[in-house]
Structures are given as C-alpha cells and as structure tokens.
Design a protein around this motif. Sequence first.
Motif, mmCIF file in Angstrom:
data_model
loop_
_atom_site.group_PDB
_atom_site.id
_atom_site.type_symbol
_atom_site.label_atom_id
_atom_site.label_comp_id
_atom_site.label_asym_id
_atom_site.label_seq_id
_atom_site.Cartn_x
_atom_site.Cartn_y
_atom_site.Cartn_z
ATOM 1 N N GLN A 100 -5.090 9.646 -1.624
ATOM 2 C CA GLN A 100 -4.100 10.056 -0.624
ATOM 3 C C GLN A 100 -3.104 11.047 -1.213
ATOM 4 O OE1 GLN A 100 -5.882 8.973 2.136
ATOM 5 N NE2 GLN A 100 -3.823 8.776 2.994
ATOM 6 N N VAL A 101 -2.672 10.784 -2.416
ATOM 7 C CA VAL A 101 -1.722 11.681 -3.081
ATOM 8 C C VAL A 101 -2.385 13.016 -3.409
ATOM 9 C CG1 VAL A 101 -0.346 12.015 -5.169
ATOM 10 C CG2 VAL A 101 -0.336 9.795 -4.005
ATOM 11 N N ALA A 102 -3.612 12.973 -3.940
ATOM 12 C CA ALA A 102 -4.302 14.204 -4.369
ATOM 13 C C ALA A 102 -4.653 15.116 -3.202
ATOM 14 C CB ALA A 102 -5.555 13.841 -5.149
ATOM 15 N N SER A 103 -4.955 14.532 -2.048
ATOM 16 C CA SER A 103 -5.422 15.332 -0.908
ATOM 17 C C SER A 103 -4.315 15.717 0.066
ATOM 18 C CB SER A 103 -6.522 14.567 -0.165
ATOM 19 O OG SER A 103 -6.015 13.341 0.341
ATOM 20 N N LYS A 104 -3.099 15.275 -0.210
ATOM 21 C CA LYS A 104 -2.009 15.456 0.758
ATOM 22 C C LYS A 104 -1.802 16.914 1.145
ATOM 23 C CE LYS A 104 2.782 14.151 1.669
ATOM 24 N NZ LYS A 104 3.984 13.468 1.137
ATOM 25 N N ALA B 285 -3.847 19.484 0.019
ATOM 26 C CA ALA B 285 -5.056 20.241 -0.284
ATOM 27 C C ALA B 285 -5.818 20.571 1.000
ATOM 28 C CB ALA B 285 -5.943 19.426 -1.227
ATOM 29 N N PRO B 286 -6.595 21.666 0.998
ATOM 30 C CA PRO B 286 -7.436 21.980 2.157
ATOM 31 C C PRO B 286 -8.410 20.840 2.429
ATOM 32 C CG PRO B 286 -7.383 23.823 0.613
ATOM 33 C CD PRO B 286 -6.752 22.669 -0.080
ATOM 34 N N TYR B 287 -8.716 20.624 3.709
ATOM 35 C CA TYR B 287 -9.620 19.534 4.064
ATOM 36 C C TYR B 287 -11.006 19.750 3.473
ATOM 37 C CZ TYR B 287 -12.907 16.678 6.614
ATOM 38 O OH TYR B 287 -13.921 15.805 6.930
ATOM 39 N N SER B 288 -11.594 18.676 2.925
ATOM 40 C CA SER B 288 -12.983 18.686 2.482
ATOM 41 C C SER B 288 -13.590 17.340 2.822
ATOM 42 C CB SER B 288 -13.075 18.916 0.975
ATOM 43 O OG SER B 288 -14.397 18.653 0.512
ATOM 44 N N ARG B 289 -14.774 17.397 3.403
ATOM 45 C CA ARG B 289 -15.422 16.112 3.739
ATOM 46 C C ARG B 289 -15.800 15.320 2.493
ATOM 47 N NH1 ARG B 289 -19.113 20.153 4.632
ATOM 48 N NH2 ARG B 289 -21.223 19.933 3.751
ATOM 49 N N TYR B 290 -15.733 15.957 1.317
ATOM 50 C CA TYR B 290 -16.029 15.265 0.067
ATOM 51 C C TYR B 290 -14.771 14.712 -0.602
ATOM 52 C CZ TYR B 290 -20.435 17.743 0.656
ATOM 53 O OH TYR B 290 -21.611 18.224 1.156
ATOM 54 N N GLY B 291 -13.629 14.909 0.017
ATOM 55 C CA GLY B 291 -12.385 14.438 -0.562
ATOM 56 C C GLY B 291 -11.841 15.427 -1.573
ATOM 57 N N SER B 292 -10.798 15.037 -2.261
ATOM 58 C CA SER B 292 -10.169 15.922 -3.240
ATOM 59 C C SER B 292 -11.072 16.087 -4.460
ATOM 60 C CB SER B 292 -8.823 15.355 -3.681
ATOM 61 O OG SER B 292 -9.029 14.261 -4.559
ATOM 62 N N ASP B 293 -10.803 17.144 -5.232
ATOM 63 C CA ASP B 293 -11.550 17.319 -6.474
ATOM 64 C C ASP B 293 -10.792 16.755 -7.672
ATOM 65 O OD1 ASP B 293 -9.529 19.139 -6.716
ATOM 66 O OD2 ASP B 293 -10.811 20.916 -6.851
ATOM 67 N N ALA C 244 0.829 -1.211 0.000
ATOM 68 C CA ALA C 244 0.000 0.000 0.000
ATOM 69 C C ALA C 244 0.864 1.262 0.000
ATOM 70 C CB ALA C 244 -0.939 -0.003 1.202
ATOM 71 N N ALA C 245 1.903 1.249 0.816
ATOM 72 C CA ALA C 245 2.797 2.415 0.873
ATOM 73 C C ALA C 245 3.575 2.569 -0.431
ATOM 74 C CB ALA C 245 3.749 2.279 2.056
ATOM 75 N N GLN C 246 4.011 1.448 -1.005
ATOM 76 C CA GLN C 246 4.736 1.505 -2.273
ATOM 77 C C GLN C 246 3.828 2.023 -3.402
ATOM 78 O OE1 GLN C 246 6.242 -2.452 -2.955
ATOM 79 N NE2 GLN C 246 7.321 -2.519 -1.000
ATOM 80 N N LEU C 247 2.567 1.614 -3.371
ATOM 81 C CA LEU C 247 1.616 2.063 -4.387
ATOM 82 C C LEU C 247 1.408 3.569 -4.289
ATOM 83 C CD1 LEU C 247 -0.459 1.542 -6.614
ATOM 84 C CD2 LEU C 247 -2.106 0.896 -4.835
ATOM 85 N N GLU C 248 1.235 4.057 -3.079
ATOM 86 C CA GLU C 248 1.048 5.498 -2.896
ATOM 87 C C GLU C 248 2.273 6.269 -3.381
ATOM 88 O OE1 GLU C 248 0.321 8.570 0.809
ATOM 89 O OE2 GLU C 248 -0.581 6.570 0.907
#
Length: 370
Positions: free
Chosen positions: A260-264, A266-274, A226-230
């Motif tokens: 995980q990569v896209a939101s690292k 980015a500002p927090y959003s309960r909907y996740g990254s865009d 999982a870590a290698q994939l990220e």
Amino acid sequence: MTEIQGLKLLSTLDADGRLIVELAEERLPPPQADEVLVRVEAAPINPSDLALLFASADVENAEYSEGRIVARMPDAARRALAGRVGQPMTIGNEGAGTVIAAGEAPEAQALLGKRVALISGSMFAQYRTVNARACMVLPDDVTAEQGASAFVNPMTALGFVETMKREGHTAIVHTAAASNLGQMLVRIAQEDGIPLVNIVRNDAQVAILKDIGAEHVLNSSEEGFAAQLEAAVAATGATIAFDAIGGGHLVSQILHAMEQVASKDAPYSRYGSDSPKQAYIYGALDLSPTILTRSFGFGWSVGGWLLFPFLQSAGPETIERMKQRVMDNITTTFASHYMGHISLSEALSRDAVLTYNARRTGEKYLVVPN
C-alpha cells in the motif's frame, strides 16, 4: 585427567507417541587435540530448546517422577516428528561455564581455566566437550549467567540487521517484538539509526518497548492495527520483516501494508509495485498455517530464516565482527534477564515445566546444571 561423570537431559519420542524426558548419566573422556571440557554453569531456556525438549507434547497431563517425565504427543505432531522417533535428543543450544581440561593443541590450552560462552547444543548438562573454536572467552568481570545468552539472541538480532543491509533494505518490521530478542533489536536499531517497526499483542508489551525508547510500537490486537501498520511502514520505509509468529495472517498484513505504501503514488500496474518486499519467518509461536492473502502484487518473497544457515553464508569476517560487538556490550545492549534459576532435576518437576514452557514474554529461565 581421567574420564569424568556427569548428568544430562535427554528427550526421546517413542513410536507409540510417548515423549520421555529424563536425566541420564554420561561419562566424558579427557579432551583430545583441540577439544576442551567445560563445566556448564548456566544455560538459558530458549524457545528453540523447548521445541526440541517438549515439542507440542501434553506436559500438563504428563506423568512426573524423579528425574523423568512421560507425556503424550498429539497424533499430528507425532507424524510431523517421525524422523526423531527412537533417537534420544540432547537439549540446550547455548550456555557458559569454565574450561576445566583441554587437549594438547595450543588453542585449547589457551582456554584452560577461562570462563567461556559456547554454542554447541547439549548444554542442559553438567559437562560438555567441545572444539575450542566453539568457545568465546568472557571478560573477567562477566559472570557465567551474564554470558550464558551471548549467542542465540544477540547473533540473531545482529543477523537481522546484516540481512537487511545485504539485501538492500533500510528499515525493519519485527513481530513478537517485546521478547528478549526483540528488546535487543530495539537497542541495536537505536545505536545504528535503523528505523524499526515493533509489533506486539497487548498493551503491557507496548509499555515494555516504550520504556526502552522504541518509537514505533503497534498492538496487533487493537482496532485500527492495519491503518497503524501502514502509517508506521510509511514513516520508516520498512520493506523487510522478521516474523516470530509463523501462523495466521500477520505476514500477509505486513506485506499488504508495504505494498500500500509503495504503490500509493506510483502509476497503476496490475502486477503491483516494483518495490521488493521480503518477509522472513524465523519462529513458530503460532503452529497454524501461514495464510497469505494475495493483495501485495508480485514483488514479494516469503522465506525462512535461521541463525546457523545465516552464519554459514555470512563469512568469518562478519561473524567475528558480530561476536566482538556482543562481547563489548554483553552487559548493556545484549544483556539478558532471568525470572529464575532451575537445576537439572528441578527442570523435570511439574511446576517448573508448566512455568517455563508457558513462554511468557519477559519470563526467561536459566538452567544451572552444577
């Protein structure tokens, strides 16, 4: 020319759950208009062929006789395949051979005597009558064996790249990546400068891809996957995946890594990254349910990908460009290698069936009907 007689393979599912695979005689009339008659010289056994030939029938405990196999289909598979009960199915998506007769249309006459690759179904047969447009003329120095796999895997691999570009992505994640198709995709990515994350399931497969120069090769059975994939997704910027497995958690793991990569940062959003994240399932090596653990926000999509619907949407200009690239590189980028050659009758022997139906990585087989 009078009609010609030949043999073909048929697979029929009976209502009582028996799957009957057998050699059948057929008579082919002279080709008409824009048709050509091809003597089939080589046809690869692809996973999609096996899905139609045997599905999940119990071939290990089947009854084998000369030119015929009778196997039992599990009840669940029988229900899923109810639509094909009683219908003899011809097998073999692609192959190559020589045009031995042609209709009167100029485009058909132009192929007479030519060695061609074709995709038409029913290629596990000694002869095929097809429309001239279904044929791709092979270069003079390319054999039928070299041209037999010119369609399915090469056009699929190129189709992945075209889909990536069309949808605005810049890098790809590919599973079951040590396959013949996966190795082609590695070579295409190298030639086109496309970042590619390859996922395999053991160290031997890692070695196969590393030997041909793949940069990001991950073993999904390894601790720390999982870590290698990220990390690989972060390094490549991959936001689209093509998955040959189908069942299990792998698609979910890939989407999670992308999120995980896209939101690292980015500002927090309960909907996740865009950031849009797309996973296409194009195979079914694992027939269990696809399990999605919703840890990747709402900017995602999972769908199916098949070659023929893609080609229908791609347009003639794109298709011709893809086909020309395949023909220009049929013995290099798009080369296929085979473990062995099997005649039509040998294809129904127990030893051969258990060998080619095992679908082992790097063990592709070729049917030689004539």
